[in-house]
Design a protein around this motif. Structure first.
Motif, PDB file in Angstrom:
ATOM      1  N   ASP A  24      19.303 -27.209   5.711  1.00 16.22           N
ATOM      2  CA  ASP A  24      18.484 -28.075   4.846  1.00 16.22           C
ATOM      3  C   ASP A  24      17.125 -27.436   4.582  1.00 16.22           C
ATOM      4  N   ARG A  25      16.524 -26.874   5.617  1.00 14.56           N
ATOM      5  CA  ARG A  25      15.221 -26.213   5.456  1.00 14.56           C
ATOM      6  C   ARG A  25      15.336 -24.974   4.578  1.00 14.56           C
ATOM      7  N   ILE A  26      16.396 -24.184   4.800  1.00 19.06           N
ATOM      8  CA  ILE A  26      16.605 -22.974   4.006  1.00 19.06           C
ATOM      9  C   ILE A  26      16.776 -23.334   2.534  1.00 19.06           C
ATOM     10  N   ILE A  27      17.584 -24.346   2.247  1.00 18.07           N
ATOM     11  CA  ILE A  27      17.787 -24.778   0.859  1.00 18.07           C
ATOM     12  C   ILE A  27      16.464 -25.207   0.242  1.00 18.07           C
ATOM     13  N   GLY A  28      15.668 -25.953   0.977  1.00 23.21           N
ATOM     14  CA  GLY A  28      14.362 -26.375   0.480  1.00 23.21           C
ATOM     15  C   GLY A  28      13.452 -25.187   0.202  1.00 23.21           C
ATOM     16  N   LEU A  29      13.472 -24.202   1.078  1.00 23.84           N
ATOM     17  CA  LEU A  29      12.645 -23.011   0.878  1.00 23.84           C
ATOM     18  C   LEU A  29      13.118 -22.195  -0.328  1.00 23.84           C
ATOM     19  N   VAL A  30      14.425 -22.103  -0.517  1.00 24.72           N
ATOM     20  CA  VAL A  30      14.951 -21.386  -1.682  1.00 24.72           C
ATOM     21  C   VAL A  30      14.526 -22.099  -2.965  1.00 24.72           C
ATOM     22  N   GLN A  31      14.610 -23.418  -2.964  1.00 26.70           N
ATOM     23  CA  GLN A  31      14.171 -24.171  -4.141  1.00 26.70           C
ATOM     24  C   GLN A  31      12.680 -23.976  -4.400  1.00 26.70           C
ATOM     25  N   GLU A  32      11.891 -23.941  -3.348  1.00 26.28           N
ATOM     26  CA  GLU A  32      10.459 -23.689  -3.489  1.00 26.28           C
ATOM     27  C   GLU A  32      10.211 -22.283  -4.036  1.00 26.28           C
ATOM     28  N   ARG A  33      10.964 -21.310  -3.529  1.00 22.85           N
ATOM     29  CA  ARG A  33      10.839 -19.933  -4.002  1.00 22.85           C
ATOM     30  C   ARG A  33      11.164 -19.858  -5.488  1.00 22.85           C
ATOM     31  N   MET A  34      12.202 -20.562  -5.906  1.00 24.29           N
ATOM     32  CA  MET A  34      12.592 -20.581  -7.320  1.00 24.29           C
ATOM     33  C   MET A  34      11.462 -21.139  -8.185  1.00 24.29           C
ATOM     34  N   ALA A  35      10.828 -22.197  -7.725  1.00 27.54           N
ATOM     35  CA  ALA A  35       9.734 -22.813  -8.489  1.00 27.54           C
ATOM     36  C   ALA A  35       8.534 -21.876  -8.592  1.00 27.54           C
TER      37      ALA A  35
END
Length: 87
Positions: A24-35
């Protein structure tokens, strides 16, 4: 002392819960990286540059390869692909 089936099941269950939380944390970080990447790309395009900076991508690939070995390169490629987005 050997682990009992109940102890083993509890250990596995707890470890899987931890893995799920990490995912869950990794997915959130990837989404943040994308933004954040979208912001960089937009700024680069607005100033007349290209959306993708290949030398920067090579730096990222090298960084992941150094930290995680060959599979790190594949992971970095996936992150870069996700982060190129739809600017």
């Amino acid at each position: 002392m050997t682990a009992t089936p109940d102890t083993t099941a509890d250990l596995i269950s707890g470890a899987r819960e931890r893995i799920d939380a990490l995912d869950d944390r990794i997915i959130g970080l990837v989404q943040e990286r994308m933004a954040v990447s979208a912001v960089v790309q937009e700024a680069r395009i607005t100033s007349g540059g290209r959306r993708v900076n290949l030398s920067r991508e090579m730096e990222i690939l090298g960084r992941y390869r150094e930290a995680l070995g060959r599979p790190g390169t594949a992971l970095a490629m996936t992150l870069l692909e996700l982060s190129r987005g739809k600017v």
